[in-house]
Each structure stands twice: as C-alpha cells, then as structure tokens.
Design an enzyme around this catalytic site. Structure first.
Site, PDB file in Angstrom:
ATOM      1  N   ASP A  21      34.594  42.583  40.071  1.00 20.62           N
ATOM      2  CA  ASP A  21      33.178  42.206  39.893  1.00 20.62           C
ATOM      3  C   ASP A  21      32.548  41.788  41.222  1.00 20.62           C
ATOM      4  OD1 ASP A  21      30.880  41.802  38.423  1.00 20.62           O
ATOM      5  OD2 ASP A  21      31.413  39.754  37.835  1.00 20.62           O
ATOM      6  N   HIS A  38      29.176  49.553  45.127  1.00 21.82           N
ATOM      7  CA  HIS A  38      30.173  50.272  44.324  1.00 21.82           C
ATOM      8  C   HIS A  38      31.010  51.194  45.220  1.00 21.82           C
ATOM      9  CE1 HIS A  38      28.485  48.541  40.808  1.00 21.82           C
ATOM     10  NE2 HIS A  38      27.356  49.249  40.803  1.00 21.82           N
ATOM     11  N   LEU A 132      54.382  53.035  40.791  1.00 22.42           N
ATOM     12  CA  LEU A 132      53.309  52.138  40.339  1.00 22.42           C
ATOM     13  C   LEU A 132      52.606  52.758  39.144  1.00 22.42           C
ATOM     14  CD1 LEU A 132      51.402  49.638  40.837  1.00 22.42           C
ATOM     15  CD2 LEU A 132      49.977  51.184  42.203  1.00 22.42           C
TER      16      LEU A 132
END
Ligand code: IPE
Ligand code: IPE
Ligand code: MG
Length: 243
Positions: A21, A38, A132
């Site tokens: 955020d 972004h 991962l």
C-alpha cells in the site's frame, strides 16, 4: 535476559504476505500521477521477490488488487491492469530461471479473456519452480473468497455428497483459493494504515502483523530484513500459555 530468549520464535517466517500500500501517496508527494507510484511499486515487487531466498522466505503472497479496487477511476484501473499484464510478460522467463512458482488467487471472471490466458500461461510455465512460491492476489477479497468457498460447499451438501457435519476447518481451508499454501507467518503492510482491507481473513487468524510507516515504493531489503528480525522476537502463543 533468559526470559526474552525463551520468548523468541524458534521458527523463521517462511510464508510472508504483504499488503503493498501507499503507491498513490508516494507519487502524489512527488507531484507525480498516481500511476507513477504503481510503476515504482512493480520495481519493489521485483526486488522483494529476489530478496526472499536470502531471507529464508519460501512463500511470498502479494496483495496487488482488491475486489474493492474496481471503485477507482477507469484510468487507474486500466493502468493497473496494464502493469499486471506487462509484469507477467516481462517476468515469466526470469521467474522460471530462478525457480519461482507463480500463482494467482482471487476471481478471474472480471478480467479480459487475454489477461486470463496470460495468467494461465504464467502459472503453467512456472509450475515446476521449487525455490519460492510467489502468489499474487488480484481481484482478491477475503470475503469474496469465502463466499465462493461456501457456495461450492453448499452445492456439495445439497447434492448429498457431504453432510453438514463434515464442514470443518480443514474442509473450509481446502475450498479457499489458498488451499495449497501454508498460512502466512507474517503479514506486512506498508503506508502506515493499520487494517487488513479484506486480505487473507481466514488464513491470517494467527499471523503476526507488521505495519510499516513507509510507502510501498520505499520498501526495500533492509525493511524486509528488519520486519523478519522483528518477527523472530514475537511470542506466538496460538491461544496457549508460553512455556
Ligand atoms: C497500493 O497503493 C496499490 C493498490 C491498491 C493497487 P495505493 O494505490 O492504494 O496507494 P495509496 O494508498 O492511495 O497511497
Ligand atoms: C489494499 O489497499 C489493497 C491493496 C494493497 C491491493 P487499499 O489502498 O485498497 O486499501 P484501503 O482503501 O486503504 O483500505
Ligand atoms: Mg491504498
């Protein structure tokens, strides 16, 4: 102090989930359009993924777009969709190379057919990754996920395949988008907001939370390391009394 040592988590944070955020605020503070934030946020995603193996993190789950984020302007939504598309296109080869398995959680029915196809392709191409487990939550909401799970379970009960008594914790867990993932050990949220905003409501029941006062584009390896170090000092009791 012997006592504080006893309280240390012996386990490492293996599954870390992140609420990415503060991109908009990062950009606005610099007089830039929100979309620049972004874009910088995607760079942070790349660095964060790279840092995981060194930090002992085997599962990374990133909240990229919530079921509520459709309320934003058409421009911002289409910009975010474009970034998601570009991230997948650019990144898949490198994820395969580094042994990263990419999965998406959330709804798919509100995306374009071509984006859905791209997501399927990325999941298939990275399916053999073992270093991962990267999960990206897009058009994801904990409540929406729960509704879809309950609908499926209700259909199975209505058809007589399951009895109501068979509905237990394990069954619900198995019907969530995260069925194949362990629960998060640690949930990190950047931007200073201290709320879950509908992220992993069921799965994070006993997760440790770390709310950071930096925006997502400023999150870096040092902040990640500090958060993991902080996790190691927490006493996870799971409702019991510490020994
Ligand atoms: C997080 O940054 C990214 C998404 C929710 C898509 P925000 O866009 O929410 O940034 P702020 O919170 O407005 O600063
Ligand atoms: C949460 O951030 C969702 C993501 C990071 C993808 P928001 O910015 O949408 O959450 P609120 O509106 O501050 O609760
Ligand atoms: Mg926000």
């Amino acid at each position: 102090m012997a006592n504080s040592r006893a309280k240390r988590n012996v386990t490492q944070a293996r599954h870390v989930a992140m609420i990415m955020d503060g991109n908009g605020r990062w950009a606005t503070a610099r007089g830039l359009p929100r979309l620049f934030g972004h874009k910088r946020g995607v760079e942070t995603v790349r660095d964060t993924v790279k840092a995981c193996p060194d930090l002992g993190v085997t599962h990374l789950t990133l909240y990229a777009f919530s079921t509520e984020n459709w309320k934003r302007s058409a421009d911002e939504v289409s910009g975010l969709m474009r970034l998601l598309r570009r991230y997948i296109q650019k990144e898949v080869a490198s994820l395969v190379e580094h042994g990263v398995r990419l999965r998406f959680i959330g709804r798919r029915d509100r995306f374009t057919k071509s984006l859905r196809a791209l997501m399927d392709m990325a999941e298939n191409r990275t399916a053999r990754g073992t270093k991962l487990n990267l999960t990206i939550a897009v058009d994801y909401g904990g409540r929406d996920e729960m509704i879809r799970a309950v609908q499926t379970i209700a259909r199975r009960v209505a058809s007589g395949e399951l009895s109501p008594e068979q509905v237990d914790e394990d069954l619900i867990t198995a019907h969530l988008d995260t069925a194949d993932l362990p629960e998060p050990d640690l949930v990190i949220r950047t931007s200073g907001e201290c709320r879950t905003s509908n992220f992993l409501l069921w799965q994070a029941a006993y997760s440790e939370y770390d709310f950071l006062n930096i925006n997502w584009p400023d999150f870096d390896r040092a902040a990640f390391q500090a958060s993991i170090d902080g996790f190691m000092t927490r006493d996870r009791r799971f409702g019991a009394v510490s020994k």
